[in-house]
Design an enzyme around this catalytic site. Sequence first.
Site, PDB file in Angstrom:
ATOM      1  N   ASP A  58      -3.547   2.752  -7.499  1.00  0.00           N
ATOM      2  CA  ASP A  58      -2.203   3.116  -7.039  1.00  0.00           C
ATOM      3  C   ASP A  58      -2.094   4.597  -6.683  1.00  0.00           C
ATOM      4  O   ASP A  58      -1.154   5.011  -6.003  1.00  0.00           O
ATOM      5  CB  ASP A  58      -1.174   2.776  -8.123  1.00  0.00           C
ATOM      6  CG  ASP A  58       0.261   3.048  -7.692  1.00  0.00           C
ATOM      7  OD1 ASP A  58       0.651   2.578  -6.614  1.00  0.00           O
ATOM      8  OD2 ASP A  58       0.975   3.737  -8.435  1.00  0.00           O
ATOM      9  N   SER A  62       6.071   3.521  -4.642  1.00  0.00           N
ATOM     10  CA  SER A  62       5.547   2.170  -4.448  1.00  0.00           C
ATOM     11  C   SER A  62       6.650   1.144  -4.629  1.00  0.00           C
ATOM     12  O   SER A  62       7.462   1.239  -5.550  1.00  0.00           O
ATOM     13  CB  SER A  62       4.428   1.888  -5.458  1.00  0.00           C
ATOM     14  OG  SER A  62       3.428   2.882  -5.410  1.00  0.00           O
ATOM     15  N   GLN A  65      -0.320  -2.637  -0.400  1.00  0.00           N
ATOM     16  CA  GLN A  65       0.893  -2.037  -0.961  1.00  0.00           C
ATOM     17  C   GLN A  65       1.886  -1.686   0.140  1.00  0.00           C
ATOM     18  O   GLN A  65       1.499  -1.274   1.231  1.00  0.00           O
ATOM     19  CB  GLN A  65       0.547  -0.763  -1.738  1.00  0.00           C
ATOM     20  CG  GLN A  65       1.729  -0.123  -2.454  1.00  0.00           C
ATOM     21  CD  GLN A  65       1.311   1.068  -3.307  1.00  0.00           C
ATOM     22  OE1 GLN A  65       1.412   2.206  -2.873  1.00  0.00           O
ATOM     23  NE2 GLN A  65       0.845   0.802  -4.534  1.00  0.00           N
TER      24      GLN A  65
END
Length: 350
Positions: free
Chosen positions: A250, A273, A323
Amino acid sequence: MPYKTFPAVISFDKSAVKSTDPTLVPSTEGEETDYAKSIAEAVDVQEIDVNLYMSKELWLPPGARGAFGGQIVAQALRAAFNTVREEFHVHSLHSYFILPGNVDYPVVYQVQRLRDGRSFATRFVTATQRGKAIFVSSFSFAKPDNNSITLEHQSVMPNVPEPESLTSEHERLQKLLENHDLPPKYREHIETRMEESSPIDYRNVHNPTPQEAFTGKTEAKDLQYRWFKTKGELSDDPRLHACIIAYASDSGFIGTAALANGLSPRAIGMMASLDHSMWFHAPARADEWLLYEMQSPRTSEGRGVAFGRIYTQDGTLIATTAQEGIVRLSRREQERRRKQREDEKPDSKL
């Protein structure tokens, strides 16, 4: 400036029953940092009831609105792992970030056991703080099939410089501080980041120049490459390695969408995110170099999309990621672009 074992970590120690306040992990200036222990604790959870787990630590990155999303993903995965048999390994996860995590309160992970089959197991995890859901994720686990003949193919690993030849993040920041023309606020931001000692060594194949970092403008590239591994040697627990790889996946991921527009994070007003998906193709060690290839095909309406591939140093594709995140320009950058558009309009009087 002194280093800390782990950046701005809040530790929720169940043994500290006399105080309801979370404890900030102290700096270890002059001591050797146990990075392996730091990252293992960062992704771990403690069981508080059947199918119910709680975070041990949370990290607030500098300038972030909430706890690091990769840590929430990793802790949710660890909680789900705790409810499946040892022979099952994660092969996919699909998650949504609902609210920013508050590092002043522990995260509680409720695991739902949706399926326990002979070959697959499915779990759904809801992460809550103070009674509100901040994150949800589904996890699918599979038992290795060593008896069947199966299909096998993968994409080719990009040809990039080896990690040992690249500058570490600490060295890059130190180089930026040598520029005496940095604005005070930006210098303070860099110094704050340098005070933190991350347990993961990130090395970007391309780093912005001091001028690019300062102005927020860089060459537009929809592809970026980053090597990463833990700074300390980990145990042989494959579940721990999977959680740490999820944690690192991430970091900087949605920033690829900003880079695709020729902007560094400095020109972005908000970046966060919204969701995160991973497919695990093969086991890998998080304490050995892994190459993260990230690509962003599209940004629009304040959101960006990124896709990633993670390879071992010998070229094995071990994970694929996806993502979507919020990517909004800063007010200053919006005003600059608005004025530029006005200036470029033909004179209506002509």
